[in-house]
Scaffold this motif. Sequence first.
Motif, short mmCIF file in Angstrom:
data_model
loop_
_atom_site.label_atom_id
_atom_site.label_comp_id
_atom_site.label_asym_id
_atom_site.label_seq_id
_atom_site.Cartn_x
_atom_site.Cartn_y
_atom_site.Cartn_z
N SER A 108 -2.72 -33.51 22.26
CA SER A 108 -1.60 -32.96 21.33
C SER A 108 -1.86 -31.36 21.19
O SER A 108 -1.36 -30.79 20.18
CB SER A 108 -2.26 -33.62 19.86
OG SER A 108 -3.24 -33.35 19.62
N LYS A 162 -0.92 -28.65 22.53
CA LYS A 162 0.31 -27.89 22.75
C LYS A 162 1.15 -27.85 21.50
O LYS A 162 1.48 -26.73 20.87
CB LYS A 162 1.06 -28.07 23.93
CG LYS A 162 2.06 -26.96 24.36
CD LYS A 162 2.32 -27.21 25.98
CE LYS A 162 3.54 -26.41 26.00
NZ LYS A 162 4.75 -26.91 26.58
N GLU A 163 1.36 -29.09 21.04
CA GLU A 163 2.28 -29.32 19.75
C GLU A 163 1.52 -28.70 18.42
O GLU A 163 2.15 -28.13 17.74
CB GLU A 163 2.29 -30.70 19.92
CG GLU A 163 3.16 -31.38 18.76
CD GLU A 163 2.60 -32.94 18.73
OE1 GLU A 163 2.31 -33.57 17.86
OE2 GLU A 163 2.51 -33.55 19.91
N LYS A 164 0.35 -28.87 18.38
CA LYS A 164 -0.36 -28.56 17.35
C LYS A 164 -0.39 -26.80 17.38
O LYS A 164 -0.48 -26.25 16.42
CB LYS A 164 -1.77 -28.88 17.19
CG LYS A 164 -1.76 -30.39 16.86
CD LYS A 164 -3.07 -31.03 16.77
CE LYS A 164 -2.99 -32.78 16.35
NZ LYS A 164 -4.33 -33.25 16.48
N THR A 165 -0.66 -26.44 18.36
CA THR A 165 -0.63 -24.78 18.62
C THR A 165 0.58 -24.34 18.15
O THR A 165 0.75 -23.21 17.50
CB THR A 165 -1.16 -24.41 19.81
OG1 THR A 165 -2.16 -25.23 20.37
CG2 THR A 165 -1.47 -23.23 20.12
N GLU A 166 1.55 -25.11 18.65
CA GLU A 166 3.08 -24.54 18.10
C GLU A 166 3.28 -24.40 16.83
O GLU A 166 3.89 -23.58 16.04
CB GLU A 166 4.08 -25.22 18.98
CG GLU A 166 4.43 -24.62 20.47
CD GLU A 166 4.09 -23.23 20.71
OE1 GLU A 166 4.85 -22.56 19.96
OE2 GLU A 166 3.33 -22.81 21.40
N ALA A 167 2.77 -25.69 16.06
CA ALA A 167 2.86 -25.97 14.63
C ALA A 167 2.30 -24.77 14.00
O ALA A 167 2.60 -24.08 12.96
CB ALA A 167 2.45 -27.14 14.27
N ARG A 205 1.54 -22.03 15.17
CA ARG A 205 2.08 -20.35 15.42
C ARG A 205 3.32 -20.20 14.42
O ARG A 205 3.38 -19.12 13.86
CB ARG A 205 2.53 -20.26 17.08
CG ARG A 205 2.95 -18.85 17.51
CD ARG A 205 3.57 -18.82 18.65
NE ARG A 205 2.81 -19.68 19.63
CZ ARG A 205 1.33 -19.24 20.22
NH1 ARG A 205 1.10 -17.85 19.90
NH2 ARG A 205 0.78 -19.80 21.39
N VAL A 232 -3.85 -29.75 10.22
CA VAL A 232 -3.97 -30.29 11.57
C VAL A 232 -5.19 -31.03 11.72
O VAL A 232 -6.27 -30.57 11.24
CB VAL A 232 -4.09 -29.04 12.21
CG1 VAL A 232 -4.14 -29.39 13.82
CG2 VAL A 232 -2.86 -28.06 12.15
#
Length: 384
Positions: free
Chosen positions: A51, A53-58, A60, A180
Amino acid sequence: MSASHPTTASNTAADAAAELAADVDAEAGIPDQGRAFSTEDYFNTQRPPASLKEKTEAMRAFVDKWNIDGKKVVLVTSGGTTVPLESNTVRYLDNFSAGTRGATSAEYFLQAGYAVIFLHRTHSLRPFSRHYSHSMNPFLDLLTVNNGDQIDVVPGQASKLLPILKAYHQAHDEGSILSVNFQTVNDYLWLLRAVAGVMAPLGRKCMYYLAAAVSDFFLPDDRVAEHKIQSTHGALVLEMDQVPKVLRPLVQEWTPEGYIVSFKLETDDNLLIPKARAALARYGHQLVIGNELHKRKSEVVFVERSHHEKSRGDRSVTGAQTPPLASSAGDVPGMYTETWLRLPELAAGRAATDEVEIEEFIIQALLERHHEWIAQGEQAQANA
Ligand code: PAZ
């Protein structure tokens, strides 16, 4: 797990020195027992969580939104990390942390106007809902059935619940908290690096409050069994490797301007201050909050460079050297200051019915320090 550290009640300053030296060896890639990973080796060899990538985007999107609004952002890490023994995980090593410090602190940061990234262990305590944990204060006990089909709050409970509920709704309506989750120490390390990259553009307006209890040891991917380990093979012998000390790249590379607060937990009071000083000397961050396991809810110690040492330059680090024990034991007069926060003194004057939490005072003390850190940065820019 290899027993590489003395942990008996007779721990002494000499033990602390040996442990510090072992930590430094690990950072320098010198094996103690098992392999020692540098941070770079670690991220080159260990798989990221699915997860990430998805968490990093959230994270960001959250940081960008609050950066535009000029709000200060704090990362609060909370709870323990696991070390799975199998990739189809049936068993794992864990630690004691319930996430009380992190969840409680997050509430006080929100109250102080910060946007909060709450990086927490799955199923550990969460801000607001922590007041009604299933074991301490089960929420069904707050409710009563009225007239056969109505639900009421038990008299006396509503007045306690109301401010919590209001603060909870406010934070969620404003979107000022992003939760997160992580489970393993590997998840935690990848997420910490990712969030630091995301928060770095905030410069001095971001704070790191690293309260999670992060495992010092792990099993690298190539030594984790795929399936449940069978007892038919006899005794289970584990040799774990040391987790790289990511505080160093956090401070020096990932977020050079963030205000960084790490925690140091010990079970021997005598080690708290030398180890906190050693961490400051080695990593060059702003503050270590020391706490002893059994007294962590009633007293903590802030260990930081003294004012004149701070003004000699931000983030003055001694490099990869273990500070000589003389300095880590405090024999350099005036280099560090210790400020104890003790609940009975802090709560003096409060009504006996008030539930006073040490995190209220920790956060209050941090606000001043963070404010000063930001002001120093602005001053330096103005002088440049
Ligand atoms: O989560 P909790 O409230 O039960 O405990 C908090 C704590 C003792 C884990 C925290 O205050 C702390 O010291 N964290 C860092 C631990 C360490 O890795 O040294």
